[in-house]
Design an enzyme around this catalytic site. Structure first.
Site, PDB file in Angstrom:
ATOM      1  N   LYS A 141     -19.717   3.283   5.458  1.00 55.58           N
ATOM      2  CA  LYS A 141     -19.721   2.044   4.262  1.00 55.58           C
ATOM      3  C   LYS A 141     -19.850   2.298   2.992  1.00 55.58           C
ATOM      4  CE  LYS A 141     -18.160  -0.388   6.201  1.00 55.58           C
ATOM      5  NZ  LYS A 141     -17.751  -0.003   7.638  1.00 55.58           N
ATOM      6  N   GLU A 190     -16.840   4.110   1.267  1.00 54.11           N
ATOM      7  CA  GLU A 190     -15.640   3.483   1.254  1.00 54.11           C
ATOM      8  C   GLU A 190     -15.642   2.279  -0.091  1.00 54.11           C
ATOM      9  OE1 GLU A 190     -13.671   1.541   4.538  1.00 54.11           O
ATOM     10  OE2 GLU A 190     -15.747   1.119   5.365  1.00 54.11           O
ATOM     11  N   LYS A 203      -6.742  -2.378   4.631  1.00 58.76           N
ATOM     12  CA  LYS A 203      -7.404  -2.925   5.932  1.00 58.76           C
ATOM     13  C   LYS A 203      -6.854  -2.322   7.148  1.00 58.76           C
ATOM     14  CE  LYS A 203     -10.353  -5.769   8.110  1.00 58.76           C
ATOM     15  NZ  LYS A 203     -11.631  -5.115   8.062  1.00 58.76           N
ATOM     16  N   TRP A 247       0.868  -1.135  -0.235  1.00 62.97           N
ATOM     17  CA  TRP A 247       0.059  -0.011   0.034  1.00 62.97           C
ATOM     18  C   TRP A 247       0.983   1.122  -0.011  1.00 62.97           C
ATOM     19  CZ3 TRP A 247      -0.975   4.322   3.126  1.00 62.97           C
ATOM     20  CH2 TRP A 247      -2.312   4.869   2.980  1.00 62.97           C
TER      21      TRP A 247
HETATM   22  C1  AGP Z   1     -13.696   0.187   8.241  1.00 57.80           C
HETATM   23  O1  AGP Z   1     -14.733  -0.168   7.240  1.00 57.80           O
HETATM   24  C2  AGP Z   1     -12.493   0.985   7.529  1.00 57.80           C
HETATM   25  N1  AGP Z   1     -11.914   0.146   6.600  1.00 57.80           N
HETATM   26  C3  AGP Z   1     -11.820   1.635   8.760  1.00 57.80           C
HETATM   27  O2  AGP Z   1     -12.269   2.917   9.061  1.00 57.80           O
HETATM   28  C4  AGP Z   1     -11.092   0.788  10.191  1.00 57.80           C
HETATM   29  O3  AGP Z   1     -12.380   0.921  10.776  1.00 57.80           O
HETATM   30  C5  AGP Z   1     -10.303   1.973  10.542  1.00 57.80           C
HETATM   31  O4  AGP Z   1      -9.086   2.032   9.812  1.00 57.80           O
HETATM   32  C6  AGP Z   1      -9.947   1.192  12.159  1.00 57.80           C
HETATM   33  O5  AGP Z   1      -9.447   0.131  11.801  1.00 57.80           O
HETATM   34  P1  AGP Z   1      -9.180  -0.870  13.100  1.00 57.80           P
HETATM   35  O6  AGP Z   1     -10.582  -1.272  13.902  1.00 57.80           O
HETATM   36  O7  AGP Z   1      -8.423  -1.957  12.895  1.00 57.80           O
HETATM   37  O8  AGP Z   1      -8.403  -0.055  14.334  1.00 57.80           O
END
Ligand code: AGP
Length: 610
Positions: A487, A490, A605, A74
């Site tokens: 949701k 994204e 992620k 990434w």
């Molecule tokens: C969730 O759909 C997202 N991809 C993102 O906002 C995520 O919740 C955020 O990066 C926090 O991640 P974590 O729960 O692994 O800390």
């Protein structure tokens, strides 16, 4: 952000590494690459784009060898091109390195190395680190060169290095980015940024700690600290199932994970709920029982979806345990001057347990000696290991970038946590019993909503052409509006904004026109009438409304354009139901718009960089 995997043993390394990268593809999908060593020779292949491009390339480049490292990227420094893909190598094509993290002082190091004659081919910070190791790698073993180089580095890393000079060795190190060593047998090891590539090989793992360096050879493994102290590591056993990390016939991980949610609630409650006495038994909470009794203020910290879960948690805790609670975003908290004292507790919430901003916030809280409690999904993750105590979410591996089941699991944990806190502070047995009873009823109610998937898909078809959406709710469901909009944004790239429904008239109502639709979360709760007034305000301006309301309430049938019904539950638990149609709605819109549901553009992620 980025995933690394390394293998050393007696099998062909390429398939092990490619399978590992596949499992970690959600961590980044800008490019992928690997380097395989065979009797002192090395072959490295790197391709921009998704892992499939590397897979295709390998069909024409057969690589053999039993030692190798791989990477899924990434991009942070340098565009996602073939050349910027990892592994990176030194001037003599001797050293190969894969890295997850950011080398903050790479510019200064690069200038110094360039003056010493090193030549750079990429725009990455990682290549600089490779040359820095090269500089130290004179007449000393690789691990010592890595150790010395890392002592010059400011930044974060989970990395693995291999060298043709010592072809039966991998050196791996971590600071700020996760790294797990899987022990298959003596002399056969796999290392990875998370546990999913390891599961099909072994359950015995060592979570490397900050500033630790592991050296793997056919003779065994050896772990030392950056300042060269020998470490006696703890070997853990992972109980996650390989099947949980597979799609099992679903077209996307996201829909599979949405469908798993009744089980997530059951797994989260198992052994923790005591319905007869209306109490929750959270081991991590009980351990700190005395300290919790003195707490007068709670700060809950998270990022993204986890932060929306915290907003629900805030309302639950204040309503049922009477403790002033604030939600903080990790990236803000870490750079403020938070005023904490011995009567403050910090609750940290995260699916991955590796989010850089959340980890930094936890460390700031710990520096100020406050009680810390974690609500985390990934077992053995950095946050899980660094909090004073906590409760695992038990949602199993979540692979889709868009978090769904982990969000629900977080709400489940907040409900248990509230019950535990509330009962400690005068919540009646009857109230506790009511919450417990409603919690136990959730899996069936969630299942009932999931069975409306086809109807929700039809509704999504109607809305899939819009480019703008409002998500509106009040009180507990304002957070759900935020999560619903999050949701949609994204995974479908539709512009969606969430508002507390009552706030709309202070400005945003001006946006309502035939290009905008509004999703209104209007369960029959304590703010139902207020919400309905806001819905009327939108309709009065010819706005299109999709309403989520409680089963049996047909008062909105003539007011809203479409209505989705959710079963009745306690007001504090409505988010655990109202979010389900929004997850399905966003999923179908993304599929209809031909978006990459599990791997949306520009995202990864686990956000292990700032
Ligand atoms: C969730 O759909 C997202 N991809 C993102 O906002 C995520 O919740 C955020 O990066 C926090 O991640 P974590 O729960 O692994 O800390």
């Amino acid at each position: 952000m980025c995933g690394i995997v390394g293998y050393l043993g007696n099998k062909e390394a390429t398939p092990v590494i490619m399978e590992g990268l596949k499992r970690m593809e959600y961590r980044g999908y800008d490019s992928a690459g690997l380097a395989i060593l065979d009797k002192g020779k090395v072959k490295s292949v790197k391709k921009a784009g998704k892992l499939q491009n590397l897979t295709d390339e390998l069909k024409t480049h057969k690589i053999t060898g039993q030692v190798g490292i791989g990477h899924i990227r990434w991009a942070t420094h340098g565009a996602p091109t073939d050349v910027n893909a990892h592994p990176h190598n030194d001037c003599h094509n001797e050293l190969y390195l894969v890295h997850n993290g950011i080398i903050e002082n790479y510019q200064a190091l690069k200038e110094k190395l360039a003056k010493a004659g090193h030549e750079f081919n990429t725009e990455t910070d990682t290549e600089v680190l490779t040359h820095l190791i090269e500089m130290y790698y004179q007449d000393i073993p690789l691990e010592e060169a890595v150790q010395q180089a890392l002592n010059d580095v400011v930044g974060a890393y989970g990395l693995a290095v291999a060298s043709t000079r010592e072809p039966e060795k991998i050196v791996a190190a971590r600071l700020g980015s996760p790294l797990i060593l899987g022990i298959i047998e003596k002399g056969e090891y796999i290392i990875a940024s998370d546990v999913t590539p390891i599961l099909s090989h072994t359950r015995e793992v060592i979570y490397l700690e900050e500033r630790e360096i592991a050296t793997l050879t056919p003779e065994g493994y050896n772990i030392r600290t950056l300042d060269n102290k020998k470490v006696e590591p703890k070997v853990d056993n992972v109980d996650w199932d390989v099947d949980q990390a597979e799609k099992l016939g679903y077209p996307h991980f996201m829909i599979k994970e949405i469908m798993e949610q009744p089980q997530v609630i059951k797994d989260g409650l198992r052994g923790r709920l005591e319905p007869e006495i209306g109490a929750a038994h959270l081991g991590g909470f009980i351990e700190q029982d005395k300290r919790w009794r003195d707490i007068e203020r709670i700060i809950v910290i998270a990022c993204g979806t986890a932060a929306y879960a915290c907003m629900v948690g805030e309302y639950m805790i204040e309503e049922y345990a009477g403790i002033p609670t604030e939600v903080e975003i990790g990236s803000e908290f870490r750079y403020r001057q938070p005023v904490l004292n011995e009567k403050t507790a910090v609750v940290i919430v995260s699916q991955s347990g590796e989010t850089a901003d959340t980890i930094a916030s936890l460390r700031e809280a710990k520096r100020q000696n406050v009680l810390t409690f974690g609500i985390v999904n990934v077992v053995g993750s950095t946050l899980a290991r660094e909090v004073d105590a906590g409760a695992y979410i038990h949602a199993g591996p979540e692979v889709a970038v868009a978090s769904t089941k982990a969000f629900l699991g977080m709400l489940n944990m907040f409900a248990l946590f509230t019950l535990a806190l509330g009962r400690q502070r005068g919540m009646s047995v009857v109230t506790g019993q009511r919450i417990a009873k409603e919690l136990l009823a959730l899996p069936d109610k969630i299942q009932a909503i999931l069975e409306k998937n086809d109807d929700i898909k039809k509704i999504a078809e109607k809305y899939s052409k819009y480019e703008h959406a409002f998500y509106l709710g009040r009180k507990y469901n304002f957070a759900v509006a935020e999560e619903g909009a999050h949701k949609l944004k994204e995974i479908s790239y539709v512009h969606a904004e969430a508002y507390p429904a009552g706030e709309l008239k202070h400005g945003a109502l001006a946006l309502i026109d035939d290009r905008f639709y509004s999703v209104m979360i209007v369960p029959e709760d304590s703010v139902y009438e207020k919400n309905v007034s806001n819905l009327e305000e939108i309709k009065a301006r010819s706005g299109v409304v999709l309403a989520i309301t409680t089963e049996g309430n047909h008062a909105l049938d003539d007011k809203a354009d479409d209505v989705i019904y959710i079963p009745k539950t306690l007001e504090m638990l409505t988010p655990l139901l109202s979010v389900i149609p929004l997850q399905l709605f966003a999923y179908h819109i993304a599929v209809l718009r031909d978006c990459d549901v599990d791997q949306p553009r520009n995202l990864a992620k686990s956000v292990t960089v700032e």
